[in-house]
Design a protein around this motif. Structure first.
Motif, PDB file in Angstrom:
ATOM      1  N   ALA A  46    -141.581  95.935  35.100  1.00 24.33           N
ATOM      2  CA  ALA A  46    -141.330  97.345  34.742  1.00 24.33           C
ATOM      3  C   ALA A  46    -140.102  97.914  35.444  1.00 24.33           C
ATOM      4  CB  ALA A  46    -142.556  98.186  35.080  1.00 24.33           C
ATOM      5  N   TRP A  49    -136.490  97.713  33.783  1.00 21.04           N
ATOM      6  CA  TRP A  49    -136.330  98.541  32.581  1.00 21.04           C
ATOM      7  C   TRP A  49    -136.282 100.022  32.933  1.00 21.04           C
ATOM      8  CZ3 TRP A  49    -134.190  96.722  28.576  1.00 21.04           C
ATOM      9  CH2 TRP A  49    -134.364  95.389  28.241  1.00 21.04           C
ATOM     10  N   TRP A  52    -132.834 100.559  34.140  1.00 20.86           N
ATOM     11  CA  TRP A  52    -131.872 100.494  33.036  1.00 20.86           C
ATOM     12  C   TRP A  52    -131.902 101.775  32.194  1.00 20.86           C
ATOM     13  CZ3 TRP A  52    -131.785 100.041  27.585  1.00 20.86           C
ATOM     14  CH2 TRP A  52    -130.550  99.656  27.071  1.00 20.86           C
ATOM     15  N   ILE A  53    -133.065 102.322  31.961  1.00 15.00           N
ATOM     16  CA  ILE A  53    -133.179 103.548  31.163  1.00 15.00           C
ATOM     17  C   ILE A  53    -132.333 104.663  31.768  1.00 15.00           C
ATOM     18  CG2 ILE A  53    -134.785 105.424  30.573  1.00 15.00           C
ATOM     19  CD1 ILE A  53    -136.879 103.188  30.018  1.00 15.00           C
ATOM     20  N   ARG A  56    -128.074 103.112  32.275  1.00 10.63           N
ATOM     21  CA  ARG A  56    -127.297 102.458  31.227  1.00 10.63           C
ATOM     22  C   ARG A  56    -126.256 103.427  30.691  1.00 10.63           C
ATOM     23  NH1 ARG A  56    -131.321 104.917  28.543  1.00 10.63           N
ATOM     24  NH2 ARG A  56    -130.956 105.577  26.408  1.00 10.63           N
ATOM     25  N   THR A  61    -125.932 101.611  24.322  1.00 10.07           N
ATOM     26  CA  THR A  61    -127.309 101.128  24.328  1.00 10.07           C
ATOM     27  C   THR A  61    -127.542 100.012  23.320  1.00 10.07           C
ATOM     28  OG1 THR A  61    -128.165 103.232  25.132  1.00 10.07           O
ATOM     29  CG2 THR A  61    -129.716 101.795  23.988  1.00 10.07           C
ATOM     30  N   LEU A  65    -128.423  96.185  24.183  1.00 14.83           N
ATOM     31  CA  LEU A  65    -129.740  95.657  23.830  1.00 14.83           C
ATOM     32  C   LEU A  65    -129.625  94.406  22.953  1.00 14.83           C
ATOM     33  CD1 LEU A  65    -131.911  98.831  23.221  1.00 14.83           C
ATOM     34  CD2 LEU A  65    -132.197  97.100  25.008  1.00 14.83           C
ATOM     35  N   GLY A  68    -129.012  91.822  25.355  1.00 15.25           N
ATOM     36  CA  GLY A  68    -130.204  91.631  26.170  1.00 15.25           C
ATOM     37  C   GLY A  68    -131.289  90.845  25.457  1.00 15.25           C
ATOM     38  N   CYS A 107    -137.171  90.745  31.565  1.00 12.64           N
ATOM     39  CA  CYS A 107    -136.863  91.965  32.296  1.00 12.64           C
ATOM     40  C   CYS A 107    -135.684  91.803  33.250  1.00 12.64           C
ATOM     41  CB  CYS A 107    -138.103  92.444  33.048  1.00 12.64           C
ATOM     42  SG  CYS A 107    -139.549  92.616  31.968  1.00 12.64           S
ATOM     43  N   VAL A 111    -131.765  92.651  31.964  1.00 17.14           N
ATOM     44  CA  VAL A 111    -131.325  93.938  32.507  1.00 17.14           C
ATOM     45  C   VAL A 111    -130.165  93.729  33.475  1.00 17.14           C
ATOM     46  CG1 VAL A 111    -131.997  95.896  33.967  1.00 17.14           C
ATOM     47  CG2 VAL A 111    -133.494  95.147  32.106  1.00 17.14           C
TER      48      VAL A 111
END
Length: 186
Positions: A46, A49, A52-53, A56, A61, A65, A68, A107, A111
């Motif tokens: 977790a 991420w 990254w939220i 980023r 995005t 992604l 990713g 993850c 990331v």
């Protein structure tokens, strides 16, 4: 070998595989689930991420992604192959169903690559790839060995360096594609 004999042998091997999976599942429930190493895996899944939220580049995005998810697929395939060949295995997994360690493949690795791609874009990709390969192979992997998540049985950290560097370079290359054909959607 006749088809019937082949099917019988494959069935017997599958039955052994299924039995081993059930046995491992029982061990996982008794010795891993909700223990410190399981919670560590959940945090390592977790945490990246969540990071990254918030950090980023919002306008990048989708392209990040795309890279990713590609990194996830490549690393999962390579990780599964290495585990199947008996080169390493994992302990303290968040799920007993995969031979690969999901926090790393789904993850931490993607990331880290996405974040490094967007950070200091003026630095050449090959320099970043070497930095990433060295950091992951010689710091990340030994750290996970020390923590007991990753057990090497025939693999050396040095073998990982070019693989991580190439994965990074490929992901970086994907993010720099100018556009995609929209011919399929017309």
């Amino acid at each position: 070998m006749e088809k019937a004999e082949k099917m019988k042998q494959v069935g017997e091997l599958f039955a052994k595989f299924h039995h081993l999976h059930e046995e491992y599942g029982r061990l996982w429930v008794d010795e891993t689930f909700l223990h410190w190493d399981w919670w560590g895996s959940v945090f390592l899944a977790a945490g990246p991420w969540i990071f990254w939220i918030f950090y980023r580049k919002k306008e990048s995005t989708h392209r990040l992604l795309y890279a990713g998810v590609t990194v996830m697929l490549i690393s999962l395939c390579l990780d599964y192959t290495g585990a199947a060949l008996g080169l390493w295995y994992y302990s303290g997994k968040e799920s007993p169903s995969f031979p690969a360690w999901l926090p790393f493949n789904f993850c931490m690795l993607p990331v880290a690559i996405m974040f490094l791609i967007q950070t200091k874009p003026h630095i050449s990709a090959w320099k970043k790839s070497i930095f990433f390969g060295v950091l992951t192979a010689y710091v990340g992997e030994p750290l996970f060995v020390w923590a007991g998540y990753y057990v090497l049985t025939g693999w050396k950290y040095t073998f990982s360096l070019p693989i991580y560097a190439l994965i990074f370079l490929f992901a970086d290359w994907l993010t720099k594609r100018k556009n995609f054909s929209d011919a399929c959607c017309k």
